[in-house]
Design an enzyme around this catalytic site. Sequence first.
Site, short mmCIF file in Angstrom:
data_model
loop_
_atom_site.label_atom_id
_atom_site.label_comp_id
_atom_site.label_asym_id
_atom_site.label_seq_id
_atom_site.Cartn_x
_atom_site.Cartn_y
_atom_site.Cartn_z
CG ASP A 92 85.65 54.46 62.73
OD1 ASP A 92 85.20 53.81 61.78
OD2 ASP A 92 85.47 54.12 63.92
CG ASP A 266 90.03 53.57 56.40
OD1 ASP A 266 89.75 54.78 56.31
OD2 ASP A 266 89.15 52.67 56.46
N1 LIG Z 1 84.19 57.26 53.37
C1 LIG Z 1 84.21 57.59 54.72
C2 LIG Z 1 84.56 56.63 55.64
C3 LIG Z 1 84.57 56.95 56.98
N2 LIG Z 1 84.92 55.97 57.89
C4 LIG Z 1 84.22 58.23 57.44
C5 LIG Z 1 84.20 58.61 58.83
O1 LIG Z 1 84.48 57.80 59.74
N3 LIG Z 1 83.85 59.86 59.16
N4 LIG Z 1 83.51 60.79 58.24
C6 LIG Z 1 83.51 60.49 56.94
O2 LIG Z 1 83.19 61.39 56.14
C7 LIG Z 1 83.87 59.18 56.48
C8 LIG Z 1 83.86 58.87 55.12
#
Ligand SMILES: Nc1cc(N)c2c(=O)[nH][nH]c(=O)c2c1
Length: 372
Positions: A92, A266
């Site tokens: 991420d 995930d």
């Molecule tokens: N539930 C979520 C988990 C996440 N790891 C993310 C993210 O990494 N970016 N942006 C996101 O909107 C997001 C939502």
Amino acid sequence: MKQVNFSLIASDGMARRGRIDTPRGEINTPAFMPVGTAGTVKAMYPEQVRETGADILLGNTYHLMLRPGAERVAGLGGLHTFMDWQRPILTDSGGFQVMSLAKLRKLTEKGVTFKSHIDGSSHELTPERSIEIQTLLDSDIIMQLDECIALPAERKEMERAMELSLRWADRSKTAFNNQANRALFGIVQGGDDPELRARSAAGLQSIGFDGYSIGGLAVGEPQEVMFRVLSDITPELPWDRPRYLMGVGKPDDILGGIERGVDMFDCVHPTRAGRHGHAYTRFGVINLKNARHKDDHRPLDEASPNPNCRRWSRAYLHHLVRTEEILGAMVLSQINLAYYQELTAGARAAIEAGRISDFAAETRAAWAAGDL
Ligand SMILES: Nc1cc(N)c2c(=O)[nH][nH]c(=O)c2c1
């Protein structure tokens, strides 16, 4: 020549069976990605993660940039070598966890500055630095930096964050510099507003990405809101690119996401729930902390393909949980991850056979009827 490519193998309504080919192996979709937060899927050896059926796992940029540091991981051969997981890794951008974990956060057009929740050290994350960190980690699928806001939210706030995320998407794409050996995904934002979501999807496609993440969900909204947003947005996304629903979810969230055209998921839930004594089975979730299990000699599920569901009594698993034995976390993490892979593998087969609706109905009926 791009070395990460998505192929659509079959579809059944909105549900899709696909494959992502990468330099480190294929990812069969719909895919569930176990979360390896700081370079480890908690309580699991990497080979055990693979044996559950996982083709890919997730690494968290926020945690790894703070400790041990992206440059240090690069100097040690990259994240795959560091943790000895030689198959695909998705990372991420770090932005989501900055907003949920870091202290003293300051968000500007440039990016976000913050203090580490570990030692209070100061850090900055910009679209460019996030791409640099994920490249140093040698991740196979990387994310743009975006701003995710919790729901419910005012429309003007959702619009502000969505438009900022689009500007950051453009900067992320430029910084990515068309690297052939990894993929860059854009992230659709826009809260629960269909018009904002559509504008975000269109804006990302005009920039052009290898895949499209659906962000801004699993942030406190009811499941029906999440499903409505998914039903609205997946038809707006390119059919020939993967769709990744971030941070989702429990088995019924995942099944509903698959029915609405999502390819990748995930969530920390299966491993976190395992460490807290909850086991996911074909018949739903069972809380092994509950005293009703203390004399139950039955295995968790004697018909499961997973030997760990047949090997021990519920009484023993209850004992491990109540005594907080490390083996309890290990066994239930494996059981839960294996079940998530069983669910997505079953969905892939059902889509190929044109029977995803029957599969979903049979799966939900088993959850509802479960003798737990
Ligand atoms: N539930 C979520 C988990 C996440 N790891 C993310 C993210 O990494 N970016 N942006 C996101 O909107 C997001 C939502």
